[in-house]
Motif scaffolding. Structure first.
Motif, PDB file in Angstrom:
ATOM      1  N   ILE A 101      -0.019   6.204  -7.144  1.00 54.54           N
ATOM      2  CA  ILE A 101      -1.291   6.897  -7.361  1.00 54.54           C
ATOM      3  C   ILE A 101      -1.158   8.380  -7.024  1.00 54.54           C
ATOM      4  N   PHE A 102      -0.534   8.655  -5.905  1.00 57.77           N
ATOM      5  CA  PHE A 102      -0.377  10.050  -5.495  1.00 57.77           C
ATOM      6  C   PHE A 102       0.406  10.848  -6.530  1.00 57.77           C
ATOM      7  N   HIS A 108       0.822  -1.209   0.000  1.00 56.00           N
ATOM      8  CA  HIS A 108       0.000   0.000   0.000  1.00 56.00           C
ATOM      9  C   HIS A 108       0.856   1.259   0.000  1.00 56.00           C
ATOM     10  N   PHE A 109       2.023   1.195   0.622  1.00 57.84           N
ATOM     11  CA  PHE A 109       2.939   2.332   0.521  1.00 57.84           C
ATOM     12  C   PHE A 109       3.258   2.606  -0.949  1.00 57.84           C
ATOM     13  N   MET A 110       3.586   1.543  -1.658  1.00 58.29           N
ATOM     14  CA  MET A 110       3.985   1.701  -3.058  1.00 58.29           C
ATOM     15  C   MET A 110       2.794   2.128  -3.923  1.00 58.29           C
ATOM     16  N   LEU A 111       1.641   1.570  -3.621  1.00 58.59           N
ATOM     17  CA  LEU A 111       0.423   2.008  -4.294  1.00 58.59           C
ATOM     18  C   LEU A 111       0.223   3.506  -4.083  1.00 58.59           C
ATOM     19  N   GLY A 112       0.470   3.957  -2.861  1.00 56.55           N
ATOM     20  CA  GLY A 112       0.324   5.368  -2.567  1.00 56.55           C
ATOM     21  C   GLY A 112       1.311   6.212  -3.355  1.00 56.55           C
ATOM     22  N   THR A 113       2.543   5.753  -3.431  1.00 54.09           N
ATOM     23  CA  THR A 113       3.542   6.494  -4.190  1.00 54.09           C
ATOM     24  C   THR A 113       3.081   6.708  -5.625  1.00 54.09           C
TER      25      THR A 113
END
Lengths: 219, 219
Positions: free
Chosen positions: A168-169, A161-166
């Motif tokens: 997508i954000f 989810h950290f990487m997903l956040g990176t």
DNA sequence: CCTGTTGGGAAACGGTTGTTTTAAACGTGA
DNA sequence: TCACGTTTAAAACAACCGTTTCCCAACAGG
């Protein structure tokens, strides 16, 4: 020709306006006037604004999940039960994400919509997406688990989810960041250029050493 | 006692509702009724809804920038012109971010607001924040530059924003993620626990190897 | 006591929202 | 030709929006 034309013209216009301003800030009158269709057409074809929003997402996510499942099928067949390397998994996902929106619109819109789905309250959206498309993510997470057996389950969950956040954000706020970058460095970055930059950072993040001192700060 | 009471009660209620639903989805009537003040009080004390939103941000960001500048002053004095290690810089920022909201409300609200400022259209907000608080980020970025001389300027710029995205995205969508984590692993994570997990990932991301093949995918 | 300022309470302002309804056209297949 | 689904046009709906206005209560200094 008449039916599909009105429906897709609504969808095409809606996804752009939604991505630009968000859901609440985009009125049906904005959409229908810009799409040059009647105001009542939205409620006629989709039933409600909420259903319109979900239809916009479905048009992106349905082909994506289908294609991503197929890609994972190929990978699993190729590796014959052996764990698929993490880089291969991430690369496949990136390629699929890049392929799907390219057929119709820009990747930027897709990412912006994903970011909105996460951020914007719109409680119904999160539930809809999770219930409708959660299975792909679960399957992907399972393969990542085989690729990173040294990671505790919870640690892997959060890092994904950290990487997903990176991603997508960055890609959803791309216009704002691009403006800053351009005025600071005068360089104009493309989406593919950004993904090239993202890759080593994501891989390094997933392979980072485990956090120390597990209990001292817990609670 | 009457004036400040009404003003702070509006601010306290507004920041919670904004964080929960976003700006457009939160009406002044929502705020004033829950805060048990008169509807007209918002326009009387703040002038407009837009000004209210900015006031909510100012109440977080003013103490943060002040304290962060002070922290950076101390660091620069201590290292006497020598480059401050990257881990120390990141750690100082994390500590300051954690300190400020703890005095009043939860960190979650602060991060959620930051995420909204990035994501939500609300064009005026991004401009306001960048113009009002951009100097701290510029100073911080300059110190990071001294700490990572091997990184090209543009690469460092993007990686800083990647990491910003990781943190803001994770902490602002924390409730949703926490729900998933809880039902998947039954473990309840605190914000401090999350930051402990974030640290090695962020450091590894900043120190990742440079992307290969710079020109093959450019454009 | 009067007066001017300040804040709160209630109502109303004009405007926009999503949605529904009515009606009249249009093209297509039975 | 008839019927059906689609589309447009126009209007109205009730609900909600941000904002403004008016009036009264409290309190200040003269």
């Amino acid at each position: 020709m008449a039916q599909t034309d009105t429906v897709t013209r609504i969808l095409n216009t809606a996804e752009v306006l939604f991505a630009e301003r968000g859901f609440a800030e985009t009125s049906l009158r904005n959409i229908t006037s810009k799409a040059k269709v009647n105001l009542a057409a939205v409620n006629y074809h989709f039933g409600s604004k909420k259903a319109l929003i979900q239809a916009v997402f479905a048009r992106y996510l349905d082909p994506f999940t289908e294609r991503f499942h197929a890609t994972l099928d190929e990978l699993e067949a190729h590796y014959e039960g052996q764990p698929i390397p993490l880089e291969v998994l991430l690369e496949s996902m990136a390629r699929t994400v890049l392929e799907v929106p390219a057929e119709r619109n820009s990747l930027k819109v897709f990412m912006r919509l994903l970011g909105l789905a996460y951020t914007q309250a719109q409680g119904h959206l999160r539930g809809y997406i999770q219930q409708q498309y959660g299975s792909v993510f679960t399957r992907f997470a399972g393969l990542v688990r085989e690729a990173t057996p040294e990671l505790p389950d919870s640690e892997r969950f959060w890092r994904l989810h950290f990487m997903l956040g990176t991603v997508i954000f960055t890609l959803s706020g791309l216009d704002a960041l691009r403006d800053i970058a351009e005025q600071d460095y005068g360089e104009h970055v493309s989406v593919r250029e950004l993904i090239r930059r993202l890759r080593p950072v994501v891989v390094a993040g997933m392979n980072a050493p485990l956090p120390q001192d597990p209990q001292a700060l817990a609670g």
